[in-house]
Motif scaffolding. Structure first.
Motif, PDB file in Angstrom:
ATOM      1  N   ASP A  70     110.678  26.222  -3.573  1.00  9.41           N
ATOM      2  CA  ASP A  70     110.171  25.781  -4.865  1.00  9.41           C
ATOM      3  C   ASP A  70     108.923  24.901  -4.685  1.00  9.41           C
ATOM      4  O   ASP A  70     107.917  25.066  -5.377  1.00  9.41           O
ATOM      5  CB  ASP A  70     111.261  24.995  -5.596  1.00  9.41           C
ATOM      6  N   ILE A  71     108.992  23.975  -3.733  1.00  9.68           N
ATOM      7  CA  ILE A  71     107.871  23.068  -3.485  1.00  9.68           C
ATOM      8  C   ILE A  71     106.658  23.836  -2.971  1.00  9.68           C
ATOM      9  O   ILE A  71     105.523  23.622  -3.422  1.00  9.68           O
ATOM     10  CB  ILE A  71     108.287  21.976  -2.473  1.00  9.68           C
ATOM     11  N   GLU A  72     106.877  24.738  -2.022  1.00  8.57           N
ATOM     12  CA  GLU A  72     105.766  25.507  -1.466  1.00  8.57           C
ATOM     13  C   GLU A  72     105.109  26.391  -2.517  1.00  8.57           C
ATOM     14  O   GLU A  72     103.881  26.520  -2.567  1.00  8.57           O
ATOM     15  CB  GLU A  72     106.275  26.356  -0.298  1.00  8.57           C
ATOM     16  N   ARG A  73     105.907  26.982  -3.365  1.00  3.29           N
ATOM     17  CA  ARG A  73     105.368  27.853  -4.414  1.00  3.29           C
ATOM     18  C   ARG A  73     104.562  27.053  -5.434  1.00  3.29           C
ATOM     19  O   ARG A  73     103.491  27.475  -5.873  1.00  3.29           O
ATOM     20  CB  ARG A  73     106.519  28.587  -5.102  1.00  3.29           C
ATOM     21  N   MET A  74     105.053  25.879  -5.784  1.00  5.46           N
ATOM     22  CA  MET A  74     104.337  25.046  -6.743  1.00  5.46           C
ATOM     23  C   MET A  74     103.020  24.548  -6.155  1.00  5.46           C
ATOM     24  O   MET A  74     101.984  24.548  -6.818  1.00  5.46           O
ATOM     25  CB  MET A  74     105.207  23.866  -7.170  1.00  5.46           C
ATOM     26  N   ASP A  75     103.036  24.105  -4.904  1.00  5.82           N
ATOM     27  CA  ASP A  75     101.804  23.647  -4.248  1.00  5.82           C
ATOM     28  C   ASP A  75     100.771  24.758  -4.208  1.00  5.82           C
ATOM     29  O   ASP A  75      99.580  24.537  -4.469  1.00  5.82           O
ATOM     30  CB  ASP A  75     102.105  23.158  -2.831  1.00  5.82           C
ATOM     31  N   SER A  76     101.213  25.956  -3.870  1.00  6.54           N
ATOM     32  CA  SER A  76     100.299  27.091  -3.793  1.00  6.54           C
ATOM     33  C   SER A  76      99.734  27.429  -5.165  1.00  6.54           C
ATOM     34  O   SER A  76      98.533  27.684  -5.320  1.00  6.54           O
ATOM     35  CB  SER A  76     101.027  28.304  -3.217  1.00  6.54           C
ATOM     36  N   PHE A  77     100.590  27.386  -6.177  1.00 13.46           N
ATOM     37  CA  PHE A  77     100.156  27.705  -7.540  1.00 13.46           C
ATOM     38  C   PHE A  77      99.097  26.717  -8.020  1.00 13.46           C
ATOM     39  O   PHE A  77      98.063  27.095  -8.570  1.00 13.46           O
ATOM     40  CB  PHE A  77     101.361  27.679  -8.475  1.00 13.46           C
ATOM     41  N   ILE A  78      99.343  25.420  -7.789  1.00 15.87           N
ATOM     42  CA  ILE A  78      98.410  24.401  -8.260  1.00 15.87           C
ATOM     43  C   ILE A  78      97.096  24.481  -7.500  1.00 15.87           C
ATOM     44  O   ILE A  78      96.010  24.384  -8.079  1.00 15.87           O
ATOM     45  CB  ILE A  78      99.041  23.002  -8.129  1.00 15.87           C
ATOM     46  N   THR A  79      97.157  24.697  -6.193  1.00 13.42           N
ATOM     47  CA  THR A  79      95.944  24.752  -5.387  1.00 13.42           C
ATOM     48  C   THR A  79      95.106  25.983  -5.702  1.00 13.42           C
ATOM     49  O   THR A  79      93.897  25.901  -5.926  1.00 13.42           O
ATOM     50  CB  THR A  79      96.291  24.746  -3.889  1.00 13.42           C
ATOM     51  N   LYS A  80      95.740  27.144  -5.751  1.00 12.69           N
ATOM     52  CA  LYS A  80      94.999  28.398  -5.917  1.00 12.69           C
ATOM     53  C   LYS A  80      94.631  28.691  -7.369  1.00 12.69           C
ATOM     54  O   LYS A  80      93.535  29.141  -7.670  1.00 12.69           O
ATOM     55  CB  LYS A  80      95.819  29.562  -5.353  1.00 12.69           C
ATOM     56  N   ASP A  81      95.562  28.414  -8.284  1.00  7.90           N
ATOM     57  CA  ASP A  81      95.361  28.852  -9.659  1.00  7.90           C
ATOM     58  C   ASP A  81      94.781  27.790 -10.574  1.00  7.90           C
ATOM     59  O   ASP A  81      94.139  28.114 -11.570  1.00  7.90           O
ATOM     60  CB  ASP A  81      96.686  29.347 -10.260  1.00  7.90           C
ATOM     61  N   LEU A  82      95.023  26.519 -10.268  1.00  8.27           N
ATOM     62  CA  LEU A  82      94.572  25.482 -11.186  1.00  8.27           C
ATOM     63  C   LEU A  82      93.325  24.757 -10.689  1.00  8.27           C
ATOM     64  O   LEU A  82      92.301  24.724 -11.368  1.00  8.27           O
ATOM     65  CB  LEU A  82      95.703  24.483 -11.436  1.00  8.27           C
ATOM     66  N   TYR A  83      93.391  24.183  -9.506  1.00  9.76           N
ATOM     67  CA  TYR A  83      92.249  23.417  -9.028  1.00  9.76           C
ATOM     68  C   TYR A  83      91.022  24.302  -8.824  1.00  9.76           C
ATOM     69  O   TYR A  83      89.894  23.892  -9.092  1.00  9.76           O
ATOM     70  CB  TYR A  83      92.598  22.687  -7.720  1.00  9.76           C
ATOM     71  N   THR A  84      91.225  25.529  -8.378  1.00 10.17           N
ATOM     72  CA  THR A  84      90.075  26.420  -8.159  1.00 10.17           C
ATOM     73  C   THR A  84      89.402  26.799  -9.475  1.00 10.17           C
ATOM     74  O   THR A  84      88.230  27.161  -9.497  1.00 10.17           O
ATOM     75  CB  THR A  84      90.526  27.699  -7.437  1.00 10.17           C
ATOM     76  N   LYS A  85      90.148  26.720 -10.595  1.00  9.91           N
ATOM     77  CA  LYS A  85      89.569  27.031 -11.899  1.00  9.91           C
ATOM     78  C   LYS A  85      89.050  25.779 -12.617  1.00  9.91           C
ATOM     79  O   LYS A  85      88.502  25.880 -13.711  1.00  9.91           O
ATOM     80  CB  LYS A  85      90.621  27.717 -12.774  1.00  9.91           C
ATOM     81  N   GLY A  86      89.263  24.623 -12.007  1.00 15.96           N
ATOM     82  CA  GLY A  86      88.776  23.393 -12.605  1.00 15.96           C
ATOM     83  C   GLY A  86      89.566  22.930 -13.807  1.00 15.96           C
ATOM     84  O   GLY A  86      89.137  22.030 -14.538  1.00 15.96           O
TER      85      GLY A  86
END
Length: 270
Positions: free
Chosen positions: A85-101
């Motif tokens: 759960d933690i790894e999936r959330m970290d990946s989601f936030i890094t790839k999908d949110l921060y990269t889109k600003g």
């Protein structure tokens, strides 16, 4: 006069006995079934996930007060599920949110988009694994003849009694599985957990967020009094989840400007 005084004494005794019975045995005049057996709960979990042996499942016992009684149940989860759960959330936030600003947006609609995306992903990921805790509340409802409102309050009291602590996670947000496993969470983490459980039980819920107040609450569509906002002709009453003691529709004086609250309706289609 003596007879009248005696009658008053008898009436007071009857009231005292009634109030004692109410506190000791609950609102239905008999002992409440407030303890969910470990083996029954585990069997229910294994029935849902037959691929996992009981040795690979961790049990977490939770207790909380509600209706003047102490309640307890077990929540079971695969041992590796928290880390996944933690790894999936970290990946989601890094790839999908921060990269889109998206975290840097300043508009209400932009903030709603950000949190709706995060909340909805966590809901979809964790909801299948919360079936055994939702089933426990259905068990409590059936055994104690609870109304829909009483079961909702039982869930709300349950989550409110989870200790308040801000997770050291992106956005300060922990997933429902993480809150249950670590036994702590902050306003948005606990609101999301309550949302997931109540949604699975069939309740209409939203999550309220306020950039101004830096706070989050649950919203629920139940006949109540107090503070609410309307979304598509449906009233969702605020529920403060951070600490015990808050009733449906009750919020602090410091957060009562409803214009400063955004509604995130995860049950709707965006």
């Amino acid at each position: 006069m003596a007879l009248k005084g005696k009658n008053i004494t008898i009436i007071l005794c009857i009231i005292t006995v009634f109030l004692y019975s109410l506190l000791k045995y609950g609102y239905n005049g008999r002992d409440l079934y407030t303890y969910r057996d470990y083996s029954e709960s585990l069997d229910n979990y294994i029935d849902r996930y037959p691929d996992y042996e009981s040795s690979a499942i961790t049990a977490h016992k939770q207790g909380w007060p509600s209706f003047y009684k102490d309640w307890s149940t077990y929540w079971h989860v695969k041992e590796d599920q928290l880390q996944q759960d933690i790894e999936r959330m970290d990946s989601f936030i890094t790839k999908d949110l921060y990269t889109k600003g998206l975290p840097y947006t300043t508009t209400a609609k932009g903030r709603e988009t950000v949190f709706a995306g995060v909340f909805k992903s966590l809901w979809e990921w964790d909801e299948p694994y919360l079936g055994n805790i939702a089933e426990a509340f259905l068990w409590f409802k059936e055994k104690n003849n609870l109304t829909d409102r009483q079961m909702a309050l039982l869930v709300i009291n349950y989550v409110q009694n989870i200790p308040y602590e801000i997770p050291e996670r992106p956005f300060g947000l922990a997933s429902p599985i993480e809150v249950l496993t670590r036994n702590y969470g902050d306003c948005d983490s606990k609101s999301l957990l309550a949302f997931v459980i109540l949604s699975r039980l069939g309740y209409e819920c939203v999550i309220y967020t306020s950039f101004f107040y830096k706070h989050a609450m649950l919203g629920i569509n139940l006949p109540s009094t107090g503070y609410y906002k309307t979304w598509k002709m449906t009233n969702y009453y605020f529920v403060e989840m951070t600490t015990p003691g808050w009733d449906i529709g009750e919020i602090s004086k410091q957060t009562q400007d409803l214009d400063l609250w955004d509604i995130i309706n995860l049950q709707a289609t965006y």
